[in-house]
Scaffold this active site. Structure first.
Site, PDB file in Angstrom:
ATOM      1  N   ASP A  39      42.929  43.262  38.149  1.00  0.00           N
ATOM      2  CA  ASP A  39      43.497  42.010  37.650  1.00  0.00           C
ATOM      3  C   ASP A  39      44.500  42.284  36.528  1.00  0.00           C
ATOM      4  O   ASP A  39      44.444  43.343  35.890  1.00  0.00           O
ATOM      5  CB  ASP A  39      42.384  41.108  37.092  1.00  0.00           C
ATOM      6  CG  ASP A  39      41.386  40.708  38.161  1.00  0.00           C
ATOM      7  OD1 ASP A  39      41.726  40.756  39.353  1.00  0.00           O
ATOM      8  OD2 ASP A  39      40.253  40.337  37.782  1.00  0.00           O
TER       9      ASP A  39
HETATM   10  N1  URA Z   1      36.592  43.070  39.379  1.00  0.00           N
HETATM   11  C1  URA Z   1      37.278  42.103  38.716  1.00  0.00           C
HETATM   12  O1  URA Z   1      36.760  41.015  38.498  1.00  0.00           O
HETATM   13  N2  URA Z   1      38.518  42.383  38.316  1.00  0.00           N
HETATM   14  C2  URA Z   1      39.127  43.577  38.500  1.00  0.00           C
HETATM   15  O2  URA Z   1      40.268  43.780  38.079  1.00  0.00           O
HETATM   16  C3  URA Z   1      38.401  44.572  39.183  1.00  0.00           C
HETATM   17  C4  URA Z   1      37.137  44.299  39.616  1.00  0.00           C
END
Ligand code: URA
Length: 239
Positions: free
Chosen positions: A107
């Protein structure tokens, strides 16, 4: 690539511009193949076996690049975006010539280990849901984390209304107003870690990936920094 390729294609692959640019450049007589000046860029050769010199410098040919990045907060894991900075914007032009892409997504606000490569086969193997590659994250959670949470994660929790995740391993580092844990998951669903904690009524306030399969984040890399994988890291990752 072990077969013979045109000189213009080889030089273009390693960042000497388009085939047209390369043709004009080679015509200048600055390229030597096996100690002989070559002015015809259609000449075929084996870039791994033949000795290529450009302006007196020996070229070490490679088809693929493998970079480990400590992804910073605020940057998106894609090759192009017309608003936000991407992880590819952070790498040198020389590497961009290989058309690399992030292997999997983190993310925008997640930090940590991100592999960037142009090796589609390796990416496919690492991302294949069937392979169940372990991904370990360091997580900060608002509020306390309990042994009951550990047990629930071990059973798998329901996210996205009706999807039950595979068992995850939760290791509590400390449990307090702000808790710290490691979680190991085997899948890579969108926002998976955040959603899993949400199911348990908890909010993730910081997330950092620290490993993916055998590949561990080099803690010497500051957020935004990257380096090529070592031969050993690459071998372990391919095994
Ligand atoms: N899980 C999440 O919620 N975000 C990420 O970036 C990776 C795994």
């Amino acid at each position: 690539m072990s077969k013979r390729e045109r000189l213009d294609k080889i030089l273009s692959n390693i960042g000497y511009g388009s085939r047209k640019d390369v043709k004009a450049y080679v015509k200048k007589g600055v390229v030597k193949v096996n100690n002989e000046t070559v002015k015809d860029s259609s000449k075929k050769l084996n870039p791994y076996k033949d000795r290529i010199e450009i302006e007196g410098e020996l070229i070490e040919y490679k088809e693929y690049i493998y970079l480990m990045m400590n992804k910073p907060d605020g940057v998106i894991s894609s090759t192009y975006d017309n608003i936000h900075r991407t992880v590819i914007d952070l790498i040198d032009e020389g590497y961009k010539a290989f058309n690399p892409f992030p292997v999997g997504r983190l993310d925008k606000d997640t930090e940590g280990l991100l592999l960037i490569s142009n090796d589609g086969k390796l990416a496919h193997n690492l991302l294949s849901p069937k392979k169940h590659i372990d991904k370990i994250y360091y997580v900060k959670i608002e509020g306390e984390v309990t042994t009951d949470d550990v047990l629930k994660m071990k059973e798998g929790v329901v996210i996205d209304k009706d999807y039950k995740t595979m068992p995850a391993t939760l290791e509590i580092i400390n449990s307090n107003k702000i808790s710290e844990v490691y979680i190991t998951i085997k899948e890579g669903k969108f926002h998976q870690v955040k959603k899993m904690f949400k199911t348990l009524g908890k909010e993730v306030i910081y997330l950092k990936r620290i490993s993916m399969g055998s590949l561990k984040l080099d803690e010497k890399l500051l957020p935004g920094e990257y380096r090529e994988l070592t031969q050993e890291e690459l071998k372990l990752l391919k095994d």
